[in-house]
Design a protein around this motif. Structure first.
Motif, PDB file in Angstrom:
ATOM      1  N   LYS A   9      -2.758  11.476   2.162  1.00 22.38           N
ATOM      2  CA  LYS A   9      -1.763  11.279   1.100  1.00 22.38           C
ATOM      3  C   LYS A   9      -0.909  10.054   1.386  1.00 22.38           C
ATOM      4  O   LYS A   9      -0.632   9.253   0.495  1.00 22.38           O
ATOM      5  CB  LYS A   9      -0.864  12.508   0.967  1.00 22.38           C
ATOM      6  N   ALA A  10      -0.485   9.901   2.635  1.00 19.37           N
ATOM      7  CA  ALA A  10       0.343   8.755   3.013  1.00 19.37           C
ATOM      8  C   ALA A  10      -0.433   7.450   2.857  1.00 19.37           C
ATOM      9  O   ALA A  10       0.113   6.452   2.376  1.00 19.37           O
ATOM     10  CB  ALA A  10       0.834   8.911   4.449  1.00 19.37           C
ATOM     11  N   THR A  11      -1.696   7.455   3.237  1.00 17.58           N
ATOM     12  CA  THR A  11      -2.535   6.272   3.096  1.00 17.58           C
ATOM     13  C   THR A  11      -2.691   5.896   1.631  1.00 17.58           C
ATOM     14  O   THR A  11      -2.600   4.723   1.265  1.00 17.58           O
ATOM     15  CB  THR A  11      -3.916   6.511   3.730  1.00 17.58           C
ATOM     16  N   GLN A  12      -2.890   6.891   0.784  1.00 12.95           N
ATOM     17  CA  GLN A  12      -3.026   6.629  -0.651  1.00 12.95           C
ATOM     18  C   GLN A  12      -1.712   6.083  -1.217  1.00 12.95           C
ATOM     19  O   GLN A  12      -1.715   5.152  -2.019  1.00 12.95           O
ATOM     20  CB  GLN A  12      -3.430   7.897  -1.411  1.00 12.95           C
ATOM     21  N   ALA A  13      -0.596   6.626  -0.778  1.00 13.95           N
ATOM     22  CA  ALA A  13       0.705   6.142  -1.237  1.00 13.95           C
ATOM     23  C   ALA A  13       0.907   4.680  -0.827  1.00 13.95           C
ATOM     24  O   ALA A  13       1.431   3.877  -1.612  1.00 13.95           O
ATOM     25  CB  ALA A  13       1.819   7.019  -0.684  1.00 13.95           C
ATOM     26  N   LEU A  14       0.488   4.340   0.378  1.00 10.15           N
ATOM     27  CA  LEU A  14       0.595   2.950   0.823  1.00 10.15           C
ATOM     28  C   LEU A  14      -0.299   2.031   0.004  1.00 10.15           C
ATOM     29  O   LEU A  14       0.087   0.912  -0.340  1.00 10.15           O
ATOM     30  CB  LEU A  14       0.251   2.836   2.313  1.00 10.15           C
ATOM     31  N   ARG A  15      -1.497   2.485  -0.333  1.00 15.37           N
ATOM     32  CA  ARG A  15      -2.392   1.694  -1.185  1.00 15.37           C
ATOM     33  C   ARG A  15      -1.765   1.477  -2.561  1.00 15.37           C
ATOM     34  O   ARG A  15      -1.824   0.380  -3.108  1.00 15.37           O
ATOM     35  CB  ARG A  15      -3.741   2.393  -1.343  1.00 15.37           C
ATOM     36  N   ASP A  16      -1.186   2.553  -3.109  1.00 15.44           N
ATOM     37  CA  ASP A  16      -0.532   2.444  -4.413  1.00 15.44           C
ATOM     38  C   ASP A  16       0.629   1.458  -4.361  1.00 15.44           C
ATOM     39  O   ASP A  16       0.803   0.645  -5.272  1.00 15.44           O
ATOM     40  CB  ASP A  16      -0.040   3.813  -4.886  1.00 15.44           C
ATOM     41  N   LEU A  17       1.420   1.517  -3.300  1.00 18.22           N
ATOM     42  CA  LEU A  17       2.543   0.604  -3.136  1.00 18.22           C
ATOM     43  C   LEU A  17       2.064  -0.832  -3.017  1.00 18.22           C
ATOM     44  O   LEU A  17       2.598  -1.734  -3.667  1.00 18.22           O
ATOM     45  CB  LEU A  17       3.358   0.991  -1.898  1.00 18.22           C
ATOM     46  N   GLU A  18       1.038  -1.043  -2.223  1.00 18.53           N
ATOM     47  CA  GLU A  18       0.491  -2.387  -2.062  1.00 18.53           C
ATOM     48  C   GLU A  18      -0.020  -2.927  -3.393  1.00 18.53           C
ATOM     49  O   GLU A  18       0.228  -4.075  -3.749  1.00 18.53           O
ATOM     50  CB  GLU A  18      -0.642  -2.377  -1.031  1.00 18.53           C
ATOM     51  N   SER A  19      -0.704  -2.081  -4.134  1.00 11.87           N
ATOM     52  CA  SER A  19      -1.222  -2.482  -5.438  1.00 11.87           C
ATOM     53  C   SER A  19      -0.082  -2.852  -6.387  1.00 11.87           C
ATOM     54  O   SER A  19      -0.139  -3.864  -7.092  1.00 11.87           O
ATOM     55  CB  SER A  19      -2.056  -1.346  -6.029  1.00 11.87           C
ATOM     56  N   ALA A  20       0.970  -2.048  -6.407  1.00 15.13           N
ATOM     57  CA  ALA A  20       2.113  -2.319  -7.263  1.00 15.13           C
ATOM     58  C   ALA A  20       2.797  -3.620  -6.851  1.00 15.13           C
ATOM     59  O   ALA A  20       3.210  -4.415  -7.718  1.00 15.13           O
ATOM     60  CB  ALA A  20       3.106  -1.163  -7.199  1.00 15.13           C
ATOM     61  N   GLN A  21       2.906  -3.865  -5.553  1.00 13.60           N
ATOM     62  CA  GLN A  21       3.522  -5.114  -5.083  1.00 13.60           C
ATOM     63  C   GLN A  21       2.684  -6.325  -5.473  1.00 13.60           C
ATOM     64  O   GLN A  21       3.226  -7.355  -5.847  1.00 13.60           O
ATOM     65  CB  GLN A  21       3.713  -5.072  -3.566  1.00 13.60           C
ATOM     66  N   LEU A  22       1.366  -6.198  -5.382  1.00 15.60           N
ATOM     67  CA  LEU A  22       0.492  -7.299  -5.775  1.00 15.60           C
ATOM     68  C   LEU A  22       0.621  -7.577  -7.267  1.00 15.60           C
ATOM     69  O   LEU A  22       0.687  -8.740  -7.676  1.00 15.60           O
ATOM     70  CB  LEU A  22      -0.957  -6.982  -5.409  1.00 15.60           C
ATOM     71  N   LYS A  23       0.684  -6.526  -8.058  1.00 17.46           N
ATOM     72  CA  LYS A  23       0.838  -6.707  -9.511  1.00 17.46           C
ATOM     73  C   LYS A  23       2.174  -7.346  -9.836  1.00 17.46           C
ATOM     74  O   LYS A  23       2.280  -8.198 -10.702  1.00 17.46           O
ATOM     75  CB  LYS A  23       0.702  -5.370 -10.229  1.00 17.46           C
ATOM     76  N   ALA A  24       3.223  -6.924  -9.138  1.00 16.23           N
ATOM     77  CA  ALA A  24       4.554  -7.489  -9.361  1.00 16.23           C
ATOM     78  C   ALA A  24       4.576  -8.957  -8.960  1.00 16.23           C
ATOM     79  O   ALA A  24       5.209  -9.778  -9.623  1.00 16.23           O
ATOM     80  CB  ALA A  24       5.604  -6.710  -8.573  1.00 16.23           C
ATOM     81  N   GLY A  25       3.856  -9.308  -7.905  1.00 13.60           N
ATOM     82  CA  GLY A  25       3.789 -10.695  -7.461  1.00 13.60           C
ATOM     83  C   GLY A  25       3.035 -11.576  -8.437  1.00 13.60           C
ATOM     84  O   GLY A  25       3.340 -12.751  -8.598  1.00 13.60           O
ATOM     85  N   GLU A  26       2.051 -11.010  -9.125  1.00 15.99           N
ATOM     86  CA  GLU A  26       1.288 -11.764 -10.112  1.00 15.99           C
ATOM     87  C   GLU A  26       2.130 -12.081 -11.339  1.00 15.99           C
ATOM     88  O   GLU A  26       1.928 -13.085 -11.995  1.00 15.99           O
ATOM     89  CB  GLU A  26       0.045 -10.981 -10.534  1.00 15.99           C
ATOM     90  N   ARG A  27       3.075 -11.224 -11.643  1.00 15.65           N
ATOM     91  CA  ARG A  27       3.927 -11.412 -12.826  1.00 15.65           C
ATOM     92  C   ARG A  27       4.968 -12.510 -12.628  1.00 15.65           C
ATOM     93  O   ARG A  27       5.480 -13.052 -13.576  1.00 15.65           O
ATOM     94  CB  ARG A  27       4.626 -10.113 -13.185  1.00 15.65           C
ATOM     95  N   GLU A  28       5.305 -12.794 -11.388  1.00 15.92           N
ATOM     96  CA  GLU A  28       6.355 -13.778 -11.115  1.00 15.92           C
ATOM     97  C   GLU A  28       5.911 -15.182 -11.343  1.00 15.92           C
ATOM     98  O   GLU A  28       4.879 -15.613 -11.357  1.00 15.92           O
ATOM     99  CB  GLU A  28       6.877 -13.621  -9.683  1.00 15.92           C
TER     100      GLU A  28
END
Length: 52
Positions: free
Chosen positions: A33-52
């Protein structure tokens, strides 16, 4: 060199082993569960970085 060096006796309680396995499986589930949460966070950060 012939002969025995020593002897080891071990008493194993099956209930203790079953509880230990249950505990390890629980830890494994939480780690997944923790690993999946970290993957989700990383994915969200990458998406947020693409928007900038």
């Amino acid at each position: 060199m012939a002969g025995t060096i020593g002897e080891l006796s071990v008493k194993v309680n099956v209930v203790d082993i079953a509880e230990t396995i249950r505990g390890l499986k629980s830890i494994q589930r939480e780690a997944k569960k923790a690993t999946q949460a970290l993957r989700d966070l990383e994915s969200a950060q990458l998406k947020a970085g693409e928007r900038e």
